[in-house]
Enzyme design. Structure first.
Site, PDB file in Angstrom:
ATOM      1  N   ASN A   1       0.634  -1.069   0.272  1.00 46.53           N
ATOM      2  CA  ASN A   1      -0.022  -0.035  -0.484  1.00 46.53           C
ATOM      3  C   ASN A   1       1.384   1.565  -0.014  1.00 46.53           C
ATOM      4  O   ASN A   1       1.239   0.884   1.113  1.00 46.53           O
ATOM      5  CB  ASN A   1      -0.924   0.287   1.150  1.00 46.53           C
ATOM      6  CG  ASN A   1      -1.612   0.823   1.226  1.00 46.53           C
ATOM      7  OD1 ASN A   1      -1.646   2.128   0.226  1.00 46.53           O
ATOM      8  ND2 ASN A   1      -2.377   1.350   2.684  1.00 46.53           N
ATOM      9  N   TRP A   2       0.967   2.061  -1.519  1.00 46.01           N
ATOM     10  CA  TRP A   2       2.306   2.904  -0.916  1.00 46.01           C
ATOM     11  C   TRP A   2       1.561   4.338  -0.754  1.00 46.01           C
ATOM     12  O   TRP A   2       1.969   5.537  -0.223  1.00 46.01           O
ATOM     13  CB  TRP A   2       1.994   3.596  -2.950  1.00 46.01           C
ATOM     14  CG  TRP A   2       3.152   2.091  -3.388  1.00 46.01           C
ATOM     15  CD1 TRP A   2       3.213   1.619  -3.168  1.00 46.01           C
ATOM     16  CD2 TRP A   2       3.996   1.868  -4.627  1.00 46.01           C
ATOM     17  NE1 TRP A   2       4.080   0.104  -4.173  1.00 46.01           N
ATOM     18  CE2 TRP A   2       4.221   0.875  -5.439  1.00 46.01           C
ATOM     19  CE3 TRP A   2       3.267   3.834  -6.238  1.00 46.01           C
ATOM     20  CZ2 TRP A   2       4.849   0.905  -6.325  1.00 46.01           C
ATOM     21  CZ3 TRP A   2       4.088   2.646  -7.247  1.00 46.01           C
ATOM     22  CH2 TRP A   2       4.658   2.063  -6.772  1.00 46.01           C
TER      23      TRP A   2
ATOM     24  N   HIS B   1      -8.922   1.381   5.277  1.00 48.57           N
ATOM     25  CA  HIS B   1      -7.977   1.014   5.652  1.00 48.57           C
ATOM     26  C   HIS B   1      -8.172   1.643   6.613  1.00 48.57           C
ATOM     27  O   HIS B   1      -9.250   3.344   6.954  1.00 48.57           O
ATOM     28  CB  HIS B   1      -6.929   2.238   4.816  1.00 48.57           C
ATOM     29  CG  HIS B   1      -5.535   1.450   5.525  1.00 48.57           C
ATOM     30  ND1 HIS B   1      -4.990   2.692   6.356  1.00 48.57           N
ATOM     31  CD2 HIS B   1      -4.365   1.265   5.252  1.00 48.57           C
ATOM     32  CE1 HIS B   1      -3.754   3.163   6.254  1.00 48.57           C
ATOM     33  NE2 HIS B   1      -3.176   1.418   5.934  1.00 48.57           N
TER      34      HIS B   1
ATOM     35  N   GLU C   1      -4.974  -5.189  10.818  1.00 43.24           N
ATOM     36  CA  GLU C   1      -3.787  -3.967  11.356  1.00 43.24           C
ATOM     37  C   GLU C   1      -3.777  -3.371  12.469  1.00 43.24           C
ATOM     38  O   GLU C   1      -4.955  -2.266  12.303  1.00 43.24           O
ATOM     39  CB  GLU C   1      -4.168  -2.767   9.379  1.00 43.24           C
ATOM     40  CG  GLU C   1      -3.268  -3.498   8.149  1.00 43.24           C
ATOM     41  CD  GLU C   1      -2.941  -2.591   7.486  1.00 43.24           C
ATOM     42  OE1 GLU C   1      -1.992  -2.455   7.354  1.00 43.24           O
ATOM     43  OE2 GLU C   1      -3.827  -1.200   7.522  1.00 43.24           O
TER      44      GLU C   1
ATOM     45  N   GLY D   1       3.481   2.068  10.615  1.00 45.29           N
ATOM     46  CA  GLY D   1       4.042   3.385  10.956  1.00 45.29           C
ATOM     47  C   GLY D   1       4.722   3.813  11.428  1.00 45.29           C
ATOM     48  O   GLY D   1       5.470   5.260  11.660  1.00 45.29           O
TER      49      GLY D   1
ATOM     50  N   SER E   1       4.084  -2.268  10.528  1.00 47.31           N
ATOM     51  CA  SER E   1       5.811  -2.752  10.666  1.00 47.31           C
ATOM     52  C   SER E   1       6.123  -4.072   9.829  1.00 47.31           C
ATOM     53  O   SER E   1       6.994  -4.368  10.547  1.00 47.31           O
ATOM     54  CB  SER E   1       5.616  -2.022  12.152  1.00 47.31           C
ATOM     55  OG  SER E   1       5.369  -0.491  12.159  1.00 47.31           O
TER      56      SER E   1
ATOM     57  N   GLY F   1       3.084  -1.060   4.274  1.00 41.28           N
ATOM     58  CA  GLY F   1       3.269   0.217   3.825  1.00 41.28           C
ATOM     59  C   GLY F   1       4.659   0.756   3.777  1.00 41.28           C
ATOM     60  O   GLY F   1       5.174   0.612   2.511  1.00 41.28           O
ATOM     61  N   GLY F   2       5.587   1.284   4.380  1.00 38.98           N
ATOM     62  CA  GLY F   2       6.206   1.875   4.435  1.00 38.98           C
ATOM     63  C   GLY F   2       7.810   1.172   3.369  1.00 38.98           C
ATOM     64  O   GLY F   2       7.997   1.534   2.973  1.00 38.98           O
TER      65      GLY F   2
HETATM   66  P1  13P Z   1       3.186  -0.081   7.422  1.00 41.05           P
HETATM   67  O1  13P Z   1       3.978  -0.894   6.926  1.00 41.05           O
HETATM   68  O2  13P Z   1       4.490   1.519   7.343  1.00 41.05           O
HETATM   69  O3  13P Z   1       3.197   0.382   9.222  1.00 41.05           O
HETATM   70  O4  13P Z   1       1.633   0.457   7.293  1.00 41.05           O
HETATM   71  C1  13P Z   1       1.209  -0.274   7.427  1.00 41.05           C
HETATM   72  C2  13P Z   1      -0.492  -0.584   6.408  1.00 41.05           C
HETATM   73  O5  13P Z   1      -1.128   0.343   6.946  1.00 41.05           O
HETATM   74  C3  13P Z   1      -0.287  -0.449   5.134  1.00 41.05           C
HETATM   75  O6  13P Z   1      -1.690  -1.151   4.630  1.00 41.05           O
END
Ligand code: 13P
Length: 249
Positions: free
Chosen positions: A9-10, A94, A166, A172, A212, A233-234
């Site tokens: 997920n960008w 989300h 999540e 994040g 994360s 995410g990241g």
């Molecule tokens: P991170 O991997 O940056 O914690 O984000 C997870 C996320 O929200 C994916 O949708």
């Protein structure tokens, strides 16, 4: 048999040239894998991303859509618009949409219905906040989020749904749920599905973990029996990290 899936997920990152560069790197690295691989660029780059991945083993998915089929909803994007640029899967629910754009269970139930009616597959996200976990309410919160948005559906609808747990406190933040915490919650989610729809729906449901996930922890998290992949995410913004997570399967 349920599928293993790794989806990036960008979020609101990567303009057109950055999207081109990242996809070019991913195309070089990800040829075959033991998981379905997806990326979710921004709306403005979906068509380009779809074209750029056509020959490759990466599916481009959308991060969101509106519940109405068309009309006076300035700034929004509909299911048929997504379909028209080749999109077959959409992320809904989300926690950032819930927190910053007031998307509640009722809105999400409508979005899920619209997506399924348009033959889009849904990656449905949910998860508790830190206060819920601290007070021991995480299962009740997660159960309510799933029931309120999905339990009006027939069992047959679930073949087009993927679940993504999540926990908000792990998104994040660098703080990951431990593999045991993820497994415990995923097992609970599968039991919740089993109680309502029976073991066919429950056993075939892919349940992803997000929060994360990194190359260093992916393998251990994915090794848990009820964890069928990740929503990243990241770490999805760097080709080598994302590739390493895909390879954790
Ligand atoms: P991170 O991997 O940056 O914690 O984000 C997870 C996320 O929200 C994916 O949708």
């Amino acid at each position: 048999m349920r599928k293993n899936i790794v989806a990036g997920n960008w979020k609101m990152n990567n303009d057109l040239s950055q999207t081109e560069a990242l996809i070019s790197d991913l195309n070089k690295q990800i040829k075959t894998s033991n998981a379905e691989v997806m990326i979710a660029p921004s709306f403005t780059n979906l068509w380009h991303a779809f074209e750029a991945t056509r020959q490759d083993s990466i599916e481009v998915v959308a991060q969101n859509m509106h519940f109405a089929s068309n009309g006076a909803y300035t700034g929004e994007v509909s299911a048929s618009m997504l379909k028209s640029v080749g999109i077959q899967t959409v992320i809904l629910g989300h926690s950032e949409r819930r927190a910053y754009f007031n998307e509640d269970d009722a809105i999400l139930a409508q979005k899920v219905d619209t997506a399924l009616a348009n033959n889009l597959r849904v990656i449905f996200c949910f998860g508790e906040e830190l206060a819920d976990r601290k007070s021991g309410n995480e299962e009740a919160i997660v159960e309510a989020q799933i029931k309120n948005a999905l339990f009006h559906l027939d069992a047959s609808a679930f073949k087009n749904i993927v679940l993504a747990y999540e926990p908000v406190w792990a998104i994040g933040t660098g703080e990951t749920a431990s593999p045991e915490q993820a497994q415990d919650m995923h097992k609970f989610i599968r039991k919740t599905l089993n109680d309502k729809y029976g073991n066919q729906v429950a056993d075939n449901m892919s349940i992803l973990y997000g929060g994360s996930v990194k190359p260093a922890n992916a393998k251990e998290i994915f090794s848990k029996p009820d964890v069928d992949g990740g929503l990243i995410g990241g770490a999805a913004l760097k080709a080598e990290d994302f590739y390493a997570i895909v390879n954790a399967f």
